[in-house]
Design a protein around this motif. Structure first.
Motif, mmCIF file in Angstrom:
data_model
loop_
_atom_site.group_PDB
_atom_site.id
_atom_site.type_symbol
_atom_site.label_atom_id
_atom_site.label_comp_id
_atom_site.label_asym_id
_atom_site.label_seq_id
_atom_site.Cartn_x
_atom_site.Cartn_y
_atom_site.Cartn_z
ATOM 1 N N GLY A 267 -10.858 6.425 -18.801
ATOM 2 C CA GLY A 267 -11.629 7.576 -19.278
ATOM 3 C C GLY A 267 -12.690 8.029 -18.281
ATOM 4 O O GLY A 267 -13.117 9.185 -18.310
ATOM 5 N N GLY A 273 -6.259 9.927 -17.529
ATOM 6 C CA GLY A 273 -5.756 9.522 -18.839
ATOM 7 C C GLY A 273 -5.788 10.594 -19.907
ATOM 8 O O GLY A 273 -6.240 11.722 -19.675
ATOM 9 N N ASP A 274 -5.293 10.177 -21.099
ATOM 10 C CA ASP A 274 -5.331 11.090 -22.244
ATOM 11 C C ASP A 274 -6.558 10.773 -23.107
ATOM 12 O O ASP A 274 -7.432 10.007 -22.692
ATOM 13 N N ASP A 275 -6.590 11.318 -24.334
ATOM 14 C CA ASP A 275 -7.765 11.130 -25.196
ATOM 15 C C ASP A 275 -8.016 9.664 -25.569
ATOM 16 O O ASP A 275 -9.131 9.275 -25.890
ATOM 17 N N ASP A 277 -7.369 7.205 -23.509
ATOM 18 C CA ASP A 277 -7.488 6.490 -22.222
ATOM 19 C C ASP A 277 -6.186 5.812 -21.784
ATOM 20 O O ASP A 277 -6.215 4.859 -20.998
ATOM 21 N N THR A 280 -1.521 9.142 -18.245
ATOM 22 C CA THR A 280 -0.427 10.089 -18.475
ATOM 23 C C THR A 280 0.549 10.034 -17.290
ATOM 24 O O THR A 280 0.163 10.229 -16.137
ATOM 25 N N ASP A 282 4.965 10.653 -16.100
ATOM 26 C CA ASP A 282 6.294 11.139 -16.443
ATOM 27 C C ASP A 282 7.023 9.986 -17.148
ATOM 28 O O ASP A 282 7.058 8.867 -16.624
ATOM 29 N N GLN A 283 7.606 10.249 -18.322
ATOM 30 C CA GLN A 283 8.135 9.138 -19.107
ATOM 31 C C GLN A 283 9.428 8.550 -18.555
ATOM 32 O O GLN A 283 9.882 7.513 -19.025
ATOM 33 N N SER A 288 2.279 9.240 -12.158
ATOM 34 C CA SER A 288 1.134 9.833 -12.859
ATOM 35 C C SER A 288 1.109 11.343 -12.696
ATOM 36 O O SER A 288 1.506 11.882 -11.663
ATOM 37 N N SER A 289 0.596 12.014 -13.730
ATOM 38 C CA SER A 289 0.438 13.459 -13.609
ATOM 39 C C SER A 289 -0.826 13.792 -12.807
ATOM 40 O O SER A 289 -1.051 14.934 -12.442
ATOM 41 N N THR A 301 0.356 2.911 -20.156
ATOM 42 C CA THR A 301 0.919 4.254 -20.042
ATOM 43 C C THR A 301 0.904 4.987 -21.380
ATOM 44 O O THR A 301 0.832 4.380 -22.452
ATOM 45 N N SER A 302 1.063 6.301 -21.272
ATOM 46 C CA SER A 302 1.119 7.141 -22.479
ATOM 47 C C SER A 302 2.555 7.340 -22.958
ATOM 48 O O SER A 302 2.784 8.135 -23.861
#
Ligand SMILES: Cc1cc2nc3c(=O)[nH]c(=O)nc-3n(C[C@H](O)[C@H](O)[C@H](O)COP(=O)(O)OP(=O)(O)OC[C@H]3O[C@@H](n4cnc5c(N)ncnc54)[C@H](O)[C@@H]3O)c2cc1C
Length: 418
Positions: A267, A273-275, A277, A280, A282-283, A288-289, A301-302
């Motif tokens: 964070g 990261g996303d909300d 933490d 993010t 590519d799945q 990483s994006s 990972t997300s």
């Protein structure tokens, strides 16, 4: 990408960081790349073993090993907490104020438990009648509480998803059923599984099977329960968990799986990261994006796959190929399909295997091979597989070994035709 000497930095020396470092070291000679692994401590806990500690089936000391000893020769180990990553200038900032430059960064810092995010969870009653088994201290304390629990309402509650190993709370219920039956106290203990899901599990086929197993074992299932508050104080009426829509479930002993998030430094790292933490990526490529030279693996990972060691292992195979491809200037391969599998301990020396990916559940097949049990069937062989997995983890999975004939170091159903 420059093909000169490269600096690869891996954050986290848990399951994903360790297997990635070892696999990369065997793929890249030392004159081509320096590999540095950073972790905040030197205690590698075999987390699947946490399930067995509360029931006296594993000794806490037997599931911990030094992190640095799991890394192969030629890998640097740095014990430091990460403060943040600046992907704009390829720099990791460490908690002691020092920095690390990288050409390629791999984030493998897992998921953290956030018990403080649920009102009352760590308040009165915490570690007296409200426990978690998701860390070593909690699992150890819970062992004493279960041994002395004479009877009453045992509630196992998942606060929210995602969590690590989403079947572990169900396994806990099944083992509790076995544990109290063995001690002649089962009739005095009401076991209730309380989940925010609309069934026992996320995947529909496994969910149906697991729901009927809970019913067969006399374990009550409470669904769509979003825990808002834990009232563990006996001065305020009967201890209970309360949902946001004001439903309550009373307990005498609560086993709570707290909210999970990514490592807090994510964070603090712009764009990483996303909300929650989680990093993010590519799945399918795990890139990483935030930047093309940053990758992530495992619980950090997300990706919409289970947070499980098996997933981490399957990701590792794709990730290592893609890091090498990136260093050599080749296109990345979009090969990670969300593959997850897990032995589910069902009590009384039996277990069953689930196996699925992003799109298909269950994957077809038996394990091991044609002689094994079909998926979602209980067997003693699966139970032995679950127990043997600890040896497998330290000696095959973390060192990054492949097993000839299996193609990967984890059981993979759906291989009947091979
Ligand atoms: C009770 C339980 C039962 C489980 N059972 C199973 C099972 O049966 N099968 C299965 O496949 N999986 C199971 N799992 C899940 C499995 O253990 C995890 O999914 C797997 O270990 C994830 O690996 P990872 O590398 O992503 O994270 P981890 O192994 O957790 O490693 C993360 C590392 O990052 C480090 N770190 C974090 N933040 C920082 C920082 N700021 N600075 C430096 N270092 C940092 C941590 O110290 C840690 O070493 C279970 C988990 C639990 C809790």
């Amino acid at each position: 990408m420059d093909t000169g000497h490269q600096h690869i930095v891996i954050l986290g020396a848990g399951t994903g960081g360790t297997l990635t470092a070892n696999r990369l070291r065997s793929r890249l000679p030392e004159h081509r790349a320096t590999i540095t692994v950073v972790d905040q401590d030197d205690q590698h806990v075999y987390q699947p073993g946490l399930l067995f500690v509360p029931f006296g089936l594993a000794d806490p000391l037997d599931i911990v090993k030094p992190r640095h000893r799991q890394l192969h020769r030629g890998i640097n180990y740095l014990q430091q907490a990460v403060d943040r990553v600046e992907t704009g200038d390829n720099t990791v900032h460490l908690a002691d104020g020092s920095t690390l430059h990288y050409d390629v960064l791999i984030v493998a810092t897992g998921a953290v438990l956030l018990p403080g995010e649920t009102e009352g969870l760590t308040g009165p009653g915490w570690n007296e009648r409200v426990f978690t088994f998701y860390d070593l201290d909690g699992a150890t304390r819970l062992a004493e509480a279960l041994e002395s629990f004479e009877g009453g309402e045992l509630v196992v509650n998942v606060v929210d998803l995602p969590i690590k190993c989403p079947v572990a709370p169900l396994e806990f219920c099944f083992l509790a059923d076995w544990f109290f039956t063995e001690r002649g106290r089962r009739d005095d203990v009401k076991i209730t599984y309380v989940t925010p899901l609309d069934g026992a599990f996320t995947k529909p086929t496994a969910s149906t099977r697991l729901s009927s197993m809970l019913a067969d074992k006399g374990i009550e299932l409470v669904t769509e329960f979003n825990t808002g508050t834990v009232h563990g104080d006996t001065d305020e009426g009967h201890p209970r968990i309360e949902s946001w829509d004001e439903r309550t479930v009373d307990f005498d002993l609560a086993v709570v799986i707290p909210l999970h998030g990514g490592a807090p430094f994510v964070g603090r790292s712009p764009g990483l990261g996303d909300d929650l933490d989680f990093v993010t990526v590519d799945q399918q490529t795990l890139q990483s994006s935030a930047a093309p030279n940053v990758f992530a693996i495992g619980d950090a990972t997300s990706v919409p796959a289970s947070k499980a060691g098996s997933v981490t292992h399957f990701e590792g195979e794709v990730l290592v190929d893609n890091v090498v491809a990136f260093l050599e200037g080749h296109e990345l391969r979009a090969l990670f399909d969300g593959h997850a599998n897990c032995f589910i301990e069902t009590g009384f020396d039996k277990a069953m295997l689930i196996d699925f990916n992003y799109d298909t559940e269950p994957l077809p097949g038996h394990f091991p091979g044609k002689i094994g049990a079909p998926l979602l069937a209980e067997s003693k062989l699966n139970h032995l597989g679950k127990l043997m997995f600890q040896w497998f983890y330290w000696h095959v999975l973390l060192p990054g070994r492949d097993i000839p004939g299996l193609g990967s170091a984890m059981p993979t159903a759906g291989k009947e035709s091979s």
